[in-house]
Design a protein around this motif. Structure first.
Motif, PDB file in Angstrom:
ATOM      1  N   PHE A 207       0.943  -1.323  -0.140  1.00 39.07           N
ATOM      2  CA  PHE A 207       0.102  -0.053   0.038  1.00 39.07           C
ATOM      3  C   PHE A 207       0.960   1.192   0.056  1.00 39.07           C
ATOM      4  N   ARG A 208       1.712   1.301   0.768  1.00 38.02           N
ATOM      5  CA  ARG A 208       2.820   2.424   0.985  1.00 38.02           C
ATOM      6  C   ARG A 208       3.508   2.584  -0.481  1.00 38.02           C
ATOM      7  N   ASP A 209       3.800   1.682  -1.172  1.00 36.40           N
ATOM      8  CA  ASP A 209       4.324   1.781  -2.403  1.00 36.40           C
ATOM      9  C   ASP A 209       3.283   2.476  -3.446  1.00 36.40           C
ATOM     10  N   VAL A 250     -10.913  -3.877  12.677  1.00 38.74           N
ATOM     11  CA  VAL A 250      -9.401  -4.495  13.219  1.00 38.74           C
ATOM     12  C   VAL A 250      -8.690  -4.532  11.882  1.00 38.74           C
ATOM     13  N   LYS A 251      -7.494  -4.101  11.859  1.00 37.61           N
ATOM     14  CA  LYS A 251      -6.540  -4.008  10.773  1.00 37.61           C
ATOM     15  C   LYS A 251      -5.152  -4.145  11.064  1.00 37.61           C
ATOM     16  N   PRO A 252      -4.400  -5.202  10.490  1.00 40.62           N
ATOM     17  CA  PRO A 252      -4.925  -6.123   9.466  1.00 40.62           C
ATOM     18  C   PRO A 252      -5.659  -7.167   9.814  1.00 40.62           C
ATOM     19  N   THR A 315     -11.366  -5.573   1.366  1.00 40.15           N
ATOM     20  CA  THR A 315     -10.463  -6.461   0.564  1.00 40.15           C
ATOM     21  C   THR A 315     -10.231  -6.175  -0.911  1.00 40.15           C
ATOM     22  N   TYR A 316      -9.061  -6.210  -1.585  1.00 38.30           N
ATOM     23  CA  TYR A 316      -8.711  -5.805  -2.626  1.00 38.30           C
ATOM     24  C   TYR A 316      -8.935  -7.200  -3.576  1.00 38.30           C
ATOM     25  N   HIS A 317      -9.425  -8.351  -2.981  1.00 42.41           N
ATOM     26  CA  HIS A 317     -10.077  -9.416  -3.863  1.00 42.41           C
ATOM     27  C   HIS A 317     -11.477  -9.114  -3.774  1.00 42.41           C
TER      28      HIS A 317
HETATM   29  O1  PB1 Z   1      -4.053  -2.209   2.367  1.00 43.64           O
HETATM   30  C1  PB1 Z   1      -3.331  -1.646   3.290  1.00 43.64           C
HETATM   31  O2  PB1 Z   1      -2.036  -2.076   3.554  1.00 43.64           O
HETATM   32  C2  PB1 Z   1      -3.888  -0.451   3.838  1.00 43.64           C
HETATM   33  C3  PB1 Z   1      -2.890   0.460   4.406  1.00 43.64           C
HETATM   34  C4  PB1 Z   1      -3.562   1.543   5.422  1.00 43.64           C
HETATM   35  C5  PB1 Z   1      -4.533   2.185   4.802  1.00 43.64           C
HETATM   36  N1  PB1 Z   1      -5.583   2.752   5.862  1.00 43.64           N
HETATM   37  C6  PB1 Z   1      -2.359   2.316   6.141  1.00 43.64           C
HETATM   38  C7  PB1 Z   1      -1.096   1.997   5.808  1.00 43.64           C
HETATM   39  C8  PB1 Z   1      -0.154   2.538   6.737  1.00 43.64           C
HETATM   40  O3  PB1 Z   1      -0.169   2.687   7.939  1.00 43.64           O
HETATM   41  O4  PB1 Z   1       0.975   3.195   6.066  1.00 43.64           O
HETATM   42  C9  PB1 Z   1      -2.490   3.895   5.873  1.00 43.64           C
HETATM   43  C10 PB1 Z   1      -2.694   4.598   6.921  1.00 43.64           C
HETATM   44  N2  PB1 Z   1      -3.464   5.894   7.138  1.00 43.64           N
END
Ligand code: PB1
Length: 328
Positions: A207-209, A250-252, A315-317
Motif C-alpha cells: 500500500f505504501r508503495d 480491526v486491521k490487518p 479487501t482488494y479481492h
Molecule cells: O492495504 C493496506 O495496506 C492499507 C494500509 C493503510 C490504509 N488505511 C495504512 C497503511 C499505513 O499505515 O501506512 C494507511 C494509514 N493511513
C-alpha cells in the motif's frame, strides 16, 4: 469385506455431498460483505498498474467511474477511496481541500452511481511530505494538532457526498473530534467507521508503495498498536464506541483473527476487518508462481475472516471473490 461397526456418531455423513455440505455450512460469504479499496489520482484515462499489487490500479476519476460500475455489476456494493494528491506538504493540505482528488471522486461517483456506497479513508499520510498520519513537529507526530486537520478532512468528504468516513490515522480522540465536526456542520447522518484496532504492521508495504505514503523518517509505532497487544485492542475499540463510532475495524485481518473474535464478542456494532495489501500481495505472488489454487485460497481466507467474527471485509479481492461466489 464390508465390516459394519456399531458407530453412533459419523460426522462424515454431513460431508457426503456438496448439497449436504452447503446445507450445514456455518459461515458463508456474499459480495455484500465486501468493501473494495480503490486508489484515485489526478489525470484522465489513468489505469496505472501497481507492481506490488497485481490487479490493483491507480485510477483517474473517469476510469474510477468505470471500475466502480463494473464492481457494482459484479455485485460489490461498496468502495473505499484513497487519494493520490497532486502535491504533498507538511500539513497534507489536499486531504481537506474541497477540490481535492478524493472530494472530486466522491462527487462524481455520487452523481453517476448513486447506488454505490462510498466510504472514504480519512488520514493525512498520503498527503503529507513526511508521510506520517498527523502533524509533525520536532520529529514527533503531534496528536491534538492533528485532530483539527483530520476533522476538516472528514467534513470535506461528507460535503462531497461520502456515505461513510473511515479515520485510519490512530490519533487519540480522533473519532470524537470527527463526529463532533460532522454534526456541527450538519452531517449527523454520515456514518463513521473507525479503524479502531489498527496495528503497526509489516503488511502495509505494498500500500505504501502504491500511495507513496511510507514515513520519511521513523515509523508509525508511536501511534499504531503494538502487534503483541490483545487487551489494548478492546480498550481502543471501547474508546471509539464511546466517542461515537458506528462501525469498528480491526486491521490487518489475517494476523489478527483473535482480535476480530474478541471485538465481535465485546460489541454489537458492525465489525469490519481489513485484508490489507501485504496479505493480498502474498496470495497473488504465490498464485502467480503456481504454488496455490488462488480461487480456493482467497475464498478460504475471506471465510476465515468472516468466521472469526467480521461482518464486513475490506479487501482488494472483492471483485474476483464476488465473481467466484457467483460462479458457485
Ligand atoms: O492495504 C493496506 O495496506 C492499507 C494500509 C493503510 C490504509 N488505511 C495504512 C497503511 C499505513 O499505515 O501506512 C494507511 C494509514 N493511513
Amino acid at each position: 469385506m464390508n465390516e459394519r461397526r456399531n458407530i453412533t456418531h459419523r460426522p462424515r455423513r454431513l460431508r457426503a455431498s456438496e448439497p449436504l455440505r452447503r446445507m450445514v455450512r456455518e459461515t458463508t460469504l456474499a459480495p455484500d460483505d465486501f468493501i473494495y479499496p480503490l486508489f484515485v489520482a489526478h489525470g484522465e484515462g489513468l489505469r496505472r498498474p501497481i507492481p506490488s499489487m497485481p490487479g490493483v490500479f491507480h485510477f483517474s476519476v473517469d476510469t474510477l467511474l468505470r471500475e466502480c460500475e463494473e464492481a457494482l455489476a459484479d455485485g460489490v456494493p461498496s468502495v473505499l477511496l484513497f487519494g493520490l494528491p497532486e502535491g504533498k506538504d507538511a500539513r497534507g493540505s489536499e486531504a481537506y481541500a474541497d477540490d481535492g482528488i478524493v472530494q472530486r471522486a466522491v462527487r462524481a461517483l455520487k452523481r453517476e452511481l448513486p447506488g454505490l456506497l462510498v466510504v472514504t479513508d480519512v488520514c493525512l499520510c498520503e498527503y503529507t511530505s513526511h508521510g506520517h498520519c498527523g502533524v509533525v513537529e520536532g520529529g514527533q507526530v503531534l496528536n491534538d494538532p492533528s485532530l483539527d486537520l483530520l476533522a476538516r478532512t472528514a467534513v470535506s468528504h461528507a460535503a462531497a457526498g461520502a456515505d461513510v468516513v473511515a479515520p485510519s490515522d490512530m490519533m487519540d480522540a480522533r473519532v470524537g473530534a470527527i463526529r463532533q465536526a460532522l454534526d456541527v456542520e450538519g452531517f449527523e447522518n454520515v456514518a463513521l467507521m473507525s479503524y479502531a484496532a489498527k496495528y503497526a504492521s509489516a503488511f502495509y508495504g505494498p500500500f505504501r508503495d502504491a500511495a507513496g505514503s511510507a514515513p520519511a523518517f521513523g515509523d508509525r509505532r508511536s501511534y499504531q498498536m503494538d502487534p503483541g497487544n490483545r487487551r489494548e485492542a478492546l480498550k481502543e475499540v471501547q474508546l471509539d464506541i464511546e466517542e461515537g463510532a458506528d462501525l469498528v475495524m480491526v486491521k490487518p485481518a489475517l494476523p489478527y483473527l483473535d482480535i476480530v473474535r474478541d471485538v465481535r464478542e465485546m460489541t454489537d456494532l458492525p465489525v469490519a476487518a481489513y485484508n490489507v495489501s501485504g496479505e493480498y500481495a502474498m496470495v497473488k505472488a504465490a498464485a502467480q508462481n503456481g504454488w496455490i489454487d488462488e480461487r480456493r485460497a482467497v475464498l478460504e481466507l475471506l471465510t476465515g475472516i468472516r468466521r472469526a467474527g467480521a461482518d464486513i471485509i475490506l479487501t482488494y479481492h472483492a471483485r474476483e471473490a464476488a465473481r467466484w461466489l457467483r460462479e458457485g
